[in-house]
Write a protein that holds these residues in place. Sequence first.
Motif, PDB file in Angstrom:
ATOM      1  N   HIS A 193       5.440 -91.900 -77.145  1.00 55.13           N
ATOM      2  CA  HIS A 193       5.441 -90.529 -77.123  1.00 55.13           C
ATOM      3  C   HIS A 193       5.947 -90.026 -78.136  1.00 55.13           C
ATOM      4  O   HIS A 193       6.730 -90.247 -78.827  1.00 55.13           O
ATOM      5  N   ASP A 194       5.042 -88.673 -78.374  1.00 49.72           N
ATOM      6  CA  ASP A 194       5.418 -87.766 -79.736  1.00 49.72           C
ATOM      7  C   ASP A 194       6.155 -86.564 -79.478  1.00 49.72           C
ATOM      8  O   ASP A 194       5.786 -85.934 -78.266  1.00 49.72           O
ATOM      9  N   TYR A 195       7.449 -86.556 -79.963  1.00 49.16           N
ATOM     10  CA  TYR A 195       8.110 -85.418 -79.702  1.00 49.16           C
ATOM     11  C   TYR A 195       8.294 -84.391 -81.085  1.00 49.16           C
ATOM     12  O   TYR A 195       8.201 -85.055 -81.996  1.00 49.16           O
ATOM     13  N   LEU A 232      17.269 -79.464 -74.520  1.00 51.27           N
ATOM     14  CA  LEU A 232      15.855 -79.804 -73.755  1.00 51.27           C
ATOM     15  C   LEU A 232      15.030 -78.830 -73.658  1.00 51.27           C
ATOM     16  O   LEU A 232      15.191 -77.552 -73.768  1.00 51.27           O
ATOM     17  N   ASP A 233      13.582 -79.100 -73.338  1.00 54.17           N
ATOM     18  CA  ASP A 233      12.506 -78.446 -73.420  1.00 54.17           C
ATOM     19  C   ASP A 233      12.247 -77.508 -74.301  1.00 54.17           C
ATOM     20  O   ASP A 233      12.146 -76.081 -74.493  1.00 54.17           O
ATOM     21  N   GLY A 234      12.409 -77.962 -75.614  1.00 50.86           N
ATOM     22  CA  GLY A 234      12.394 -77.360 -76.922  1.00 50.86           C
ATOM     23  C   GLY A 234      11.173 -76.311 -76.951  1.00 50.86           C
ATOM     24  O   GLY A 234      11.309 -75.200 -77.783  1.00 50.86           O
ATOM     25  N   ASN A 235       9.788 -76.812 -76.606  1.00 54.31           N
ATOM     26  CA  ASN A 235       8.804 -75.712 -76.593  1.00 54.31           C
ATOM     27  C   ASN A 235       8.949 -74.473 -76.028  1.00 54.31           C
ATOM     28  O   ASN A 235       8.562 -73.270 -76.488  1.00 54.31           O
ATOM     29  N   TRP A 236      10.064 -74.471 -75.161  1.00 58.56           N
ATOM     30  CA  TRP A 236      10.359 -73.352 -74.266  1.00 58.56           C
ATOM     31  C   TRP A 236      11.524 -72.603 -74.850  1.00 58.56           C
ATOM     32  O   TRP A 236      11.640 -71.679 -74.961  1.00 58.56           O
ATOM     33  N   ALA A 237      12.661 -73.509 -74.879  1.00 56.30           N
ATOM     34  CA  ALA A 237      13.988 -72.879 -75.187  1.00 56.30           C
ATOM     35  C   ALA A 237      14.339 -72.662 -76.491  1.00 56.30           C
ATOM     36  O   ALA A 237      15.398 -72.047 -76.638  1.00 56.30           O
ATOM     37  N   VAL A 238      13.634 -73.282 -77.428  1.00 55.25           N
ATOM     38  CA  VAL A 238      14.364 -73.043 -78.952  1.00 55.25           C
ATOM     39  C   VAL A 238      14.448 -71.625 -79.220  1.00 55.25           C
ATOM     40  O   VAL A 238      15.268 -71.058 -79.918  1.00 55.25           O
ATOM     41  N   GLY A 239      13.255 -70.763 -78.797  1.00 49.38           N
ATOM     42  CA  GLY A 239      13.292 -69.421 -79.263  1.00 49.38           C
ATOM     43  C   GLY A 239      14.257 -68.601 -78.589  1.00 49.38           C
ATOM     44  O   GLY A 239      14.860 -67.764 -79.176  1.00 49.38           O
ATOM     45  N   GLY A 295       1.917 -81.855 -81.234  1.00 50.87           N
ATOM     46  CA  GLY A 295       0.688 -82.218 -81.222  1.00 50.87           C
ATOM     47  C   GLY A 295      -0.085 -81.559 -80.157  1.00 50.87           C
ATOM     48  O   GLY A 295       0.289 -80.580 -79.470  1.00 50.87           O
ATOM     49  N   GLU A 296      -1.047 -82.387 -79.641  1.00 50.67           N
ATOM     50  CA  GLU A 296      -2.061 -81.987 -78.457  1.00 50.67           C
ATOM     51  C   GLU A 296      -1.329 -81.838 -77.344  1.00 50.67           C
ATOM     52  O   GLU A 296      -1.381 -81.081 -76.484  1.00 50.67           O
ATOM     53  N   GLU A 297       0.072 -82.423 -77.120  1.00 55.58           N
ATOM     54  CA  GLU A 297       0.683 -82.667 -76.049  1.00 55.58           C
ATOM     55  C   GLU A 297       1.584 -81.499 -75.821  1.00 55.58           C
ATOM     56  O   GLU A 297       2.347 -81.380 -74.792  1.00 55.58           O
ATOM     57  N   LEU A 352      13.954 -68.050 -86.580  1.00 62.62           N
ATOM     58  CA  LEU A 352      14.582 -69.307 -86.623  1.00 62.62           C
ATOM     59  C   LEU A 352      15.370 -69.650 -87.822  1.00 62.62           C
ATOM     60  O   LEU A 352      14.686 -70.617 -88.750  1.00 62.62           O
ATOM     61  N   ALA A 353      16.304 -68.744 -88.177  1.00 65.42           N
ATOM     62  CA  ALA A 353      16.974 -69.230 -89.629  1.00 65.42           C
ATOM     63  C   ALA A 353      17.321 -70.410 -89.733  1.00 65.42           C
ATOM     64  O   ALA A 353      18.015 -70.820 -88.509  1.00 65.42           O
ATOM     65  N   ASP A 354      17.471 -71.141 -90.914  1.00 67.94           N
ATOM     66  CA  ASP A 354      18.267 -72.558 -90.864  1.00 67.94           C
ATOM     67  C   ASP A 354      17.674 -73.459 -90.116  1.00 67.94           C
ATOM     68  O   ASP A 354      18.423 -74.355 -89.527  1.00 67.94           O
ATOM     69  N   THR A 355      16.398 -73.379 -89.603  1.00 66.46           N
ATOM     70  CA  THR A 355      15.892 -74.553 -88.997  1.00 66.46           C
ATOM     71  C   THR A 355      14.825 -75.202 -89.518  1.00 66.46           C
ATOM     72  O   THR A 355      13.748 -74.660 -90.083  1.00 66.46           O
ATOM     73  N   ASP A 356      14.909 -76.771 -89.359  1.00 65.59           N
ATOM     74  CA  ASP A 356      13.757 -77.541 -89.707  1.00 65.59           C
ATOM     75  C   ASP A 356      13.097 -78.114 -88.750  1.00 65.59           C
ATOM     76  O   ASP A 356      13.486 -78.011 -87.370  1.00 65.59           O
ATOM     77  N   TYR A 357      11.833 -78.573 -88.827  1.00 66.55           N
ATOM     78  CA  TYR A 357      11.124 -79.000 -87.884  1.00 66.55           C
ATOM     79  C   TYR A 357      10.577 -80.485 -88.292  1.00 66.55           C
ATOM     80  O   TYR A 357       9.879 -80.527 -89.292  1.00 66.55           O
ATOM     81  N   PHE A 358      10.615 -81.535 -87.405  1.00 65.47           N
ATOM     82  CA  PHE A 358       9.925 -82.703 -87.702  1.00 65.47           C
ATOM     83  C   PHE A 358       9.241 -83.196 -86.194  1.00 65.47           C
ATOM     84  O   PHE A 358       9.720 -82.740 -85.232  1.00 65.47           O
TER      85      PHE A 358
END
Length: 284
Positions: A23-25, A48-55, A83-85, A9-15
Amino acid sequence: MNTMWQGCLADTDYFELRSSGGHDYGVWVTTPPRYDPATSQAPVVYVLDGNWAVGMTAPLVVTQLDPMQKIQPYIQVSVGYAGEEAQHWARLRNRDLVPPGEPIAKEFIDAVELGLQTGATTREEADAYLAELRDTRADAFLGFLTAELHPRIERDYGTAASGHGLFGYSYGGLFSLYAWLTGNTLFESIGAGSPGVVGEDSQVFAQLRELGEGLPAAKLHVTFNDQELLGDLAIYQNLAKNTATLLHRLTSRGGAVTSAVLRETHVTGLQASFLSYLRTCWAR
């Protein structure tokens, strides 16, 4: 982002960001190749659905360098859970992406029960999944995106003042339709892939009736998949038929609405749908 993921995931930051609702995102921010906000500011596409869609979607920023069909620069902001969610993203999305008061279609319950019978899910998981559909808050999540997350992205990444987009798939696509029909002014283009309009009594039809003869100004691009319509799963058949019905009602009013039928299944269609949205709404 650590070096292990940088190559993927080049040029990608995460926070991570906690909403005012508690709610934690998780937020992945992918900037255009050689992006320099000091010289050229890009608009944002929220996915949307970053946990699935970002890749599957973030690597498509390379389309901005495609000499055969150039896509205008955009910053992709993929939004998921932290996190745990994060491990429960598939059910938490029900709470955030489904419009308030959306009926739970029988076909949807049948699909969950089928997953239970085939061993794809446990009774505890199935009950938790359905429980999130009993108090759905797409209104609160839309407020988080526009009033809490966007100001931070705007501040930290030097974004353009206008031209922003939104893309969602499945229940994310339902959320995209909901956001479009509210007339939210942050987004100038919206992609709704295989939107989860499972029932004829969906809230999006009620929203459309409330609009009267007018339609929102934002451009809307809708896709669904041929295998949803032609397959033998009732939930996907209904999704495709109801989406087609909605499209007929929208296009009859002459709005800025485009659509495409893709040669995919519901599971495989996400990336193709996002690419269709880029080609339709972000080409230059």
